[in-house]
Design an enzyme around this catalytic site. Structure first.
Site, PDB file in Angstrom:
ATOM      1  N   ARG A  47     -22.491   0.890   9.699  1.00  0.00           N
ATOM      2  CA  ARG A  47     -21.971   2.339  10.230  1.00  0.00           C
ATOM      3  C   ARG A  47     -22.302   3.465   9.405  1.00  0.00           C
ATOM      4  NH1 ARG A  47     -16.887   0.178  13.749  1.00  0.00           N
ATOM      5  NH2 ARG A  47     -16.379  -0.390  11.730  1.00  0.00           N
TER       6      ARG A  47
ATOM      7  N   LYS B 103       2.268  -5.534  17.566  1.00  0.00           N
ATOM      8  CA  LYS B 103       1.287  -6.332  17.085  1.00  0.00           C
ATOM      9  C   LYS B 103       2.107  -7.873  16.845  1.00  0.00           C
ATOM     10  CE  LYS B 103      -2.936  -7.134  14.387  1.00  0.00           C
ATOM     11  NZ  LYS B 103      -3.522  -6.410  13.427  1.00  0.00           N
TER      12      LYS B 103
ATOM     13  N   GLU C   3     -15.974   3.999   8.069  1.00  0.00           N
ATOM     14  CA  GLU C   3     -17.091   3.449   7.094  1.00  0.00           C
ATOM     15  C   GLU C   3     -17.828   4.901   6.492  1.00  0.00           C
ATOM     16  OE1 GLU C   3     -15.665   0.040   9.198  1.00  0.00           O
ATOM     17  OE2 GLU C   3     -16.352   1.921   9.732  1.00  0.00           O
TER      18      GLU C   3
END
Length: 633
Positions: free
Chosen positions: A405, A289, A377
């Site tokens: 969610r 990243k 979540e």
């Protein structure tokens, strides 16, 4: 130097067709130019930086090997896809990315045929790609390839595993690219991340297996049923010999990798080699990243969305003025630590957002009492419920849009048993440049009908602290606190921690001509509009409802008795929200004032600055003032 003279190849790539016309030897230079273009653009026009730098080679290889847009590439989290946007005809418009009226912050089929599915919340790519792959087979488009690109920690999401499970026994030729950078926004966590770090298979082995299967198919000895049986036997034998279990091959999904995600020519070779294989398959690539920009490689979390920066020296341009009010998230983080020091039952839970929600403040001092559960979540809420039923006091912090969610988990695993979970919904209301997938518009309307929930929104930083203190007191049950992205108005934000009576609002200002009822920080804008209205001779009462549930019936009774005209203001959807609750209560109790409900529209709100968006939806100071001054009909 202009974009048109800066690069050798990039300015001539207006679509992936132009890319595919190049020799493979040119691709490393294309990658260098694409990476530099992203750095140039985002230095002055902030966006999601580090993730897209990490997928440059993968993006180039995918568009080089596959015939997009006929072949489908399904991006999982849009953080990865800036290179994709630039290569698919949007380079000239990329400077408008995330700006009002400009290109969208995340891939969307409404913007480009190369954007094949909605992309903003993590973990949906495998399910969507499976549906597309199945549709291609059903619609006699078997030559259409479908690729799901999942990464930035999204494999920890439950939906990804549901998609894998279905893919294992549903006819499809889908290719899953697992972009493994060991990160989400913060460092990726959990057993899946540890598992992927050690997972590997032999390239020679994969080539041999593929060649044998091609021969057997050509001779007519390998139909689909036999292929699956041989694959199951092969995977079992390999696991026995290598003493390594492969979760993907255990689900009859052929696994390849891991491979270097920054070697574009090798990626092209591998993709071409596995492109025509039948059945579901997964290619595991390792990426970094922030690749190619040293500060981002060394601090990927800070450079996930760094704001403006100097591309020459790598320094972020942080515009901090002395005495500015803090961000609501930081008030939450410091207050949570303060409460946790006093209350040993308190624990913190976040789904992959410790820095984003500032739970990292408590995490630094109390790592054994804070839990980053990854992009999960629903699990975060149920996990909190499990701790709460045994006597702990969880503060579960989830961005409002992502908490959608976990709706069933809130109802079934927390509210049903009235468990003492404090659900803190960060980024409630309009969030700005991230657009419709990230606005926290629906939480009040969605949660209002759920029994046993207390739902509150603080007017300012002091109220947030006091609501957090109140929520962790014994007997308060399931408690929802919603607050926005960005800064409040109080530079002196620390205050004594005092209990707020549940279900009690407050009259901020007396008046006699009309009443305005607001909930949450948008009440500050209301107060500004009222102050200006009073300079024009109008007397306006202002009430801070504080609690959507339970409603302050004494406050509403006072409003119903005293005023013929009432305005409600909220930063959630107008339909079914706070204004609807007030209207229902007044009607049920025999009051019939002329009531105007102001809130977010029955539509998805675009991207732009928060100020621009509140102006567009009619919730800025000017719109509120106009409504207050409007003559009764």
């Amino acid at each position: 130097m202009s974009k048109e003279t800066e690069f050798t190849y990039l300015q001539n790539i207006n679509s992936p067709k132009d890319l595919r016309a190049l020799d493979v030897e040119a691709l490393p230079v294309v990658c260098d130019e694409l990476r530099q273009d992203i750095i140039n653009e985002l230095a002055d026009n902030p966006g999601h930086f580090a993730s897209s730098l990490g997928t440059v080679e993968l993006t180039v290889a995918l568009h080089y090997v596959f015939d997009t847009p006929y072949d489908r590439i399904v991006w999982d989290v849009g953080h990865q896809a800036y290179g994709h946007k630039i290569l698919t005809g949007r380079r000239d418009q990329f400077s408008t990315n995330r700006k009002l009226g400009g290109i969208r912050p995340f891939p969307s089929p409404k913007e480009s045929p190369y954007d094949t599915f909605a992309c903003g919340h993590a973990s949906n790519s495998i399910s969507a790609a499976l549906g597309m792959s199945l549709a291609a087979l059903r619609l006699s488009q078997a030559d259409r390839h479908v690729v799901a690109v999942i990464g930035d920690g999204a494999m920890s999401g439950g939906l990804a595993f549901e998609g894998l499970n279905n893919a294992s026994d549903t006819p499809n030729n889908m290719l899953i690219i697992l972009n493994d950078n060991q990160m989400s926004i913060d460092r990726a966590v959990g057993g899946m991340n540890e598992y992927l770090m050690h997972l590997h298979t032999s390239t020679t082995y994969n080539r041999l297996r593929f060649k044998v299967s091609q021969k057997l198919s050509a001779w007519g000895w390998l139909d689909e049923d036999k292929r699956r049986s041989i694959l199951r036997f092969n995977n079992s034998l390999k696991s026995l010999l290598t003493r390594q279990q492969n979760i993907f091959e255990g689900m009859n999904i052929r696994y390849f990798g891991p491979t270097d995600g920054h070697n574009v020519k090798e990626l092209v070779r591998v993709l071409k080699e596995i492109k025509e294989m039948k059945g579901p398959k997964i290619l595991h690539v390792h990426t970094v990243k922030g690749k190619g920009f040293k500060p981002a490689e060394e601090a990927a979390t800070e450079w996930h969305a760094p704001g403006k920066f100097d591309k020459e020296n790598g320094l972020r341009i942080i515009e901090e003025a002395p005495g500015r009010p803090p961000k609501f998230q930081d008030v939450f983080g410091h207050t949570l630590l303060e409460l946790a020091r006093q209350n040993p039952r308190i624990v913190g839970v976040t789904p992959a957002m410790p820095t984003g929600c500032s739970m990292n403040i408590m995490m630094k001092e109390m790592p054994d009492r804070t839990f980053d559960v990854g992009i999960a979540e629903g699990h975060a809420v149920t996990f909190s419920g499990g701790m709460a039923i045994e006597g702990l006091q969880p503060f579960c912090n989830i961005y409002s849009s992502f908490a959608q969610r976990a709706y069933d988990n809130v109802i079934h695993d927390v509210a049903l048993l009235s468990l003492p979970v404090v659900l803190c919904l960060d980024r409630a209301g309009l969030v700005g440049e991230d657009g419709p997938t990230h606005h926290g518009m629906f939480d009040m309307a969605a949660l209002r009908p759920v029994p046993h929930l207390t739902i509150a929104s603080p007017y300012d930083e002091h109220e947030l602290r006091r609501l957090m203190y109140t929520a962790q007191l014994p007997g308060k049950g399931a408690f929802v606190i919603r607050y926005p992205r960005g800064r409040g108005r109080l530079a002196n934000w620390r205050c004594p921690l005092e209990e707020i009576p549940v279900g009690k609002g407050r009259r901020l200002k007396a008046g006699k001509d009309l009443a305005v009822i607001s909930i949450g920080p948008i009440g500050n804008t209301v107060a500004d509009a009222i102050a200006e209205a009073e300079t024009k001779g109008l007397s306006v009462a202002h009430y801070d409802l504080r609690f959507l549930k339970p409603l302050d019936e004494e406050l509403l009774d006072e409003v119903g008795r005293r005023f013929k005209r009432v305005i409600t203001v909220e930063d959630g959807v107008r339909d079914g929200g706070m204004g609807s609750a007030v209207l229902e209560w007044l009607c049920d109790h025999g009051y019939s004032p002329r009531l105007t409900r102001m809130g977010l529209p029955d539509d998805f709100v675009a991207h732009g600055t928060v100020g621009e968006l509140y102006h567009i939806v009619g919730l800025d100071k000017e719109a509120l003032l106009k409504q207050i001054l409007a003559e009764p009909v």
